[in-house]
Design a protein around this motif. Structure first.
Motif, mmCIF file in Angstrom:
data_model
loop_
_atom_site.group_PDB
_atom_site.id
_atom_site.type_symbol
_atom_site.label_atom_id
_atom_site.label_comp_id
_atom_site.label_asym_id
_atom_site.label_seq_id
_atom_site.Cartn_x
_atom_site.Cartn_y
_atom_site.Cartn_z
ATOM 1 N N MET A 298 -0.726 7.797 -3.840
ATOM 2 C CA MET A 298 -0.064 6.657 -3.672
ATOM 3 C C MET A 298 1.099 6.535 -4.289
ATOM 4 S SD MET A 298 -2.614 4.265 -3.326
ATOM 5 C CE MET A 298 -2.945 2.835 -4.292
ATOM 6 N N LEU B 241 4.216 4.849 -2.457
ATOM 7 C CA LEU B 241 4.961 3.614 -3.002
ATOM 8 C C LEU B 241 6.202 4.038 -3.651
ATOM 9 C CD1 LEU B 241 1.699 1.958 -4.754
ATOM 10 C CD2 LEU B 241 2.881 1.354 -2.704
ATOM 11 N N ASN C 175 11.489 -1.358 -6.161
ATOM 12 C CA ASN C 175 10.304 -1.882 -7.001
ATOM 13 C C ASN C 175 10.784 -1.152 -8.502
ATOM 14 O OD1 ASN C 175 8.343 -3.307 -5.658
ATOM 15 N ND2 ASN C 175 8.518 -1.467 -4.422
ATOM 16 N N PHE D 172 1.779 5.862 -16.975
ATOM 17 C CA PHE D 172 0.829 6.795 -16.450
ATOM 18 C C PHE D 172 0.803 8.146 -17.041
ATOM 19 C CE2 PHE D 172 -0.691 4.914 -12.818
ATOM 20 C CZ PHE D 172 0.083 3.879 -12.521
ATOM 21 N N ILE E 146 5.103 -1.708 3.118
ATOM 22 C CA ILE E 146 3.831 -1.894 2.285
ATOM 23 C C ILE E 146 4.450 -1.488 0.811
ATOM 24 C CG2 ILE E 146 1.770 -0.531 1.662
ATOM 25 C CD1 ILE E 146 1.290 -0.063 4.615
ATOM 26 N N ALA E 147 5.148 -0.579 0.620
ATOM 27 C CA ALA E 147 5.607 -0.271 -0.958
ATOM 28 C C ALA E 147 6.288 -1.415 -1.538
ATOM 29 C CB ALA E 147 6.559 0.930 -0.748
ATOM 30 N N ALA F 110 3.131 -4.327 -1.864
ATOM 31 C CA ALA F 110 1.938 -4.239 -2.661
ATOM 32 C C ALA F 110 1.858 -3.355 -3.600
ATOM 33 C CB ALA F 110 0.680 -3.410 -1.536
ATOM 34 N N PHE F 111 3.132 -3.061 -4.250
ATOM 35 C CA PHE F 111 3.403 -1.974 -5.407
ATOM 36 C C PHE F 111 2.537 -2.300 -6.508
ATOM 37 C CE2 PHE F 111 6.295 1.117 -6.916
ATOM 38 C CZ PHE F 111 6.220 0.651 -8.336
ATOM 39 N N ILE F 112 2.776 -3.704 -7.006
ATOM 40 C CA ILE F 112 2.126 -4.166 -8.268
ATOM 41 C C ILE F 112 0.394 -4.015 -8.203
ATOM 42 C CG2 ILE F 112 1.565 -5.876 -10.014
ATOM 43 C CD1 ILE F 112 4.314 -4.868 -10.202
ATOM 44 N N LEU G 141 -1.590 -2.311 -6.228
ATOM 45 C CA LEU G 141 -1.900 -0.929 -6.171
ATOM 46 C C LEU G 141 -1.712 -0.029 -7.185
ATOM 47 C CD1 LEU G 141 -0.881 -0.209 -2.370
ATOM 48 C CD2 LEU G 141 -3.320 -0.504 -3.252
ATOM 49 N N PHE G 142 -0.812 -0.232 -7.965
ATOM 50 C CA PHE G 142 -0.552 0.647 -9.205
ATOM 51 C C PHE G 142 -1.456 0.236 -10.299
ATOM 52 C CE2 PHE G 142 2.091 3.898 -9.702
ATOM 53 C CZ PHE G 142 3.100 3.912 -8.679
ATOM 54 N N VAL H 29 -4.709 1.943 -9.235
ATOM 55 C CA VAL H 29 -4.511 3.484 -9.591
ATOM 56 C C VAL H 29 -4.713 3.644 -11.171
ATOM 57 C CG1 VAL H 29 -3.145 5.471 -9.380
ATOM 58 C CG2 VAL H 29 -3.307 3.879 -7.661
ATOM 59 N N PHE H 30 -4.140 2.587 -12.042
ATOM 60 C CA PHE H 30 -4.412 2.678 -13.453
ATOM 61 C C PHE H 30 -5.758 2.311 -13.651
ATOM 62 C CE2 PHE H 30 -3.021 2.881 -17.531
ATOM 63 C CZ PHE H 30 -3.269 1.684 -18.270
#
Lengths: 443, 172
Positions: free
Chosen positions: A74, A78, A405, A414, B69-70, B73-75, B77-78, B81-82
């Protein structure tokens, strides 16, 4: 911290955590197969119990590894989208096949675990073979990508897009083959050393029964042989890699060795650092002609130096210190198991060796983490050594990360969550180890 | 070729969705038990890997869209993952360290909660990405599509039977 530094730190942290789980997930299936084979041949049910315990540890490692791997996938998309825009079309199949190999490993690991009490003997061992194939296969294909990043073949950049793509040419570079051989052998050596260290810690305890001591010491002995053999293999491919670097990535090798002046009779520098004003090495020990000998087996071998490119193209020279530490650790990584194996092998013929057996086992126990340190340093050196490029000669790292971002805010989450995952994994592994040894020790 | 590829991706997504919904349901219903030991064990990472395989296939074939996409959908998706990382840590503690022996506690609720967060995050991200697919101008990268398809077909063939067996029985 700015966006660039946050992006670098985040991917660095993630890869640094992931490689620990990954390397053990690659080495452990092979150890399971070897020792299950020995247990079946020698009809040793106690040893088989230990292999069963290792398979539970394998699930713990695979769980942590797949999650950290997902995060990295990811992150590449991203946080480093420009890198993926180029890499995706050219080497995308390698990313895909890493997933396929991991799925193969995961499914057969589940079968391997679930069938312990239902399928016996060599039939059970056969189920474990795809686990090892999957683990080594996934390491193979993802390292192909890393090799391509240093030797980007198989495409042409036209208006910022990759064209004329030849995926096979891109993936199967000499750099990649050397990296795969060097790293996979190192993972296996590191795993054997760590496992041997754990068993050595318990093997000579006073509370151990005689049978336990014999079992644990045999396990340590065999693991040290495996570790030593694979460390030698790792070193041979490491040397081959250095010879290859001298021809194909001379600036990287020059940075590792803080070698500035191109020419023959190149010295090998241990320690020290390069003064960027005077371009002279300060401190350290210089071994005359050694770098020329290592690269070309002759003092007359010309070794290209950092003077071939401007300073802006140099990788961070901290790689030299890291490289020296890595080499020292790698030498210990070989010496410790070899000494232990020699003592145990000849203790019956040379009786005074017996007094050194327990101290050497304690050294083995203390050296368990050496392999992991060597692997971590190796990858840090490889990645830092490729700077300032993400894809050598094609994409600078500074152009590869997202500017759209806010990585800085999210980035702090993380390392913390990885630490939680690492602690949870260690906790679970310790519980499994305690259960495993519980029956073997007097209360 | 592209239609066949999308069809295969839909199959693997549906497999993932079915398996993940089952795991989410299991993570919630075990909260009602006094002792929480029920869960799908070693198959956990199989489900997860199906998601990763599908995700990577999509990203590799739609690499021209990755920058967009980055951005969108950044927030979500992160956050997903978290939640994956926390879920994995809790999985290891609950089912390997504690082996489900303890009574239901805050970790079990948090474990169930991570499933909900992942589900919501993935749904939001998928809606955003589908919207992008429908409105953006892009080309699908077909260069290596035959590799993906061959690998995916082979994998689904090899893995379907053991997967079904493992999910139905948990043991052989």
């Amino acid at each position: 911290m700015n966006q660039e530094m946050a992006s670098r730190v985040l991917i660095g942290d993630s890869l640094g955590f992931h490689i620990i789980f990954a390397l053990l997930s690659i080495g452990l299936p092979l150890m399971m197969l070897i020792f299950e084979f020995i247990a079946i041949r020698t009809r040793n049910s106690k040893l088989l119990d230990h292999v069963k315990g290792w398979s539970k540890i394998m699930v713990i490692l695979a769980t942590a590894g797949v999650v950290s791997g997902t995060l990295i996938a990811m992150q590449f998309s991203l946080i480093w989208p420009r890198f993926m825009e180029i890499a995706g079309p050219v080497v995308g199949p390698a990313f895909m096949f890493e997933g396929y190999f991991f799925l193969l490993e995961a499914i057969f690991l589940a079968l391997y675990i679930a069938s312990w009490d239902k399928i016996k003997g060599y039939r059970h061992l056969l189920i474990g073979i795809p686990v090892a194939i999957g683990a080594i296969g996934s390491a193979f294909v993802i390292t192909l990508v890393n090799g391509w990043m240093s030797e980007p073949l198989g495409f042409t950049m036209v208006n910022g897009e990759p064209t004329n793509i030849n995926t096979l040419q891109a993936l199967f570079t000499q750099t990649a083959m050397l990296k795969i051989a060097h790293s996979v052998l190192a993972y296996i050596a590191a795993t054997a050393l760590l496992m041997g260290g754990v068993y050595a810690f318990f093997a000579y305890r006073k509370k151990a029964t005689a049978a336990t001591k014999k079992l644990y010491q045999t396990i340590v002995y065999r693991l040290m042989i495996i570790s030593a053999v694979f460390t030698v293999g790792t070193m041979l491919f490491g040397h081959a890699s250095a010879v290859y670097l001298a021809e194909n990535e001379p600036v990287k090798l020059a940075a590792f060795e803080v070698h500035y002046n191109t020419g023959a009779n190149a010295p090998l520098t241990v320690g020290g650092s390069l003064n960027r004003e005077t371009n002279e090495v300060e401190g350290g020990i210089q071994l005359p002609n050694m770098l020329s000998y290592l690269v070309g087996f002759s003092a007359d071998t010309e070794v290209k130096g950092l003077d071939t490119v401007p300073q802006s193209q140099w990788p961070p020279l901290v790689v030299h210190t890291m490289f020296d530490i890595k080499m020292a650790a790698a030498i210990l990584m070989l010496a410790v198991p070899v000494v232990y194996v020699l003592i145990v092998t000849f203790r019956d013929k040379i009786s005074w060796l017996r007094r050194f057996e327990r101290p050497s086992a304690l050294v083995v126990a203390a050296s368990g983490l050496l392999g992991i340190i060597v692997v971590e340093l190796g990858w840090m050196i490889a990645e830092i050594g490729r700077q300032p490029y993400a894809i050598k000669g094609v994409l600078m790292t500074i152009d590869a990360f997202t500017k759209d971002n806010d990585v800085i805010t999210i980035g702090y989450l993380f390392p913390v969550s990885f630490l939680i995952l690492l602690l949870a994994s260690l906790f679970a592994v310790f519980v499994v180890i305690n259960k495993l040894k519980g029956k073997d020790f007097k209360s | 070729m592209i239609v066949a590829f999308y069809s295969l991706m839909v199959v693997s997504v549906l497999l993932y969705v079915a398996a993940f919904l089952y795991e989410t349901w299991t993570s919630v219903i075990r909260l009602r038990k006094k002792r929480g030991s029920e869960f799908v064990h070693a198959t956990w990472e199989i489900t997860h890997t199906l998601l990763v395989v599908t995700l990577v296939a999509f990203l590799m074939t739609h690499s021209s869209l990755i920058v967009d996409i980055a951005k969108i959908a950044f927030i979500p998706l992160f956050i997903v993952v978290f939640a994956f990382i926390i879920r994995a840590a809790l999985f290891l503690v609950l089912f390997y360290a504690k082996e489900g022996k303890a009574n239901i506690g805050w970790m079990d609720y948090l474990f169930a909660g991570t499933h909900i967060v992942i589900l919501l995050g993935l749904v939001i991200a998928i809606i955003q990405v589908v919207w992008l697919l429908l409105t953006a101008d892009y080309t699908v990268n077909t260069v290596s599509m035959n590799w993906y398809m061959a690998g995916l077909i082979g994998l689904l063939v090899v893995c379907s039977a053991p997967l079904i067996k493992l999910y139905r029985t948990k043991n052989l």
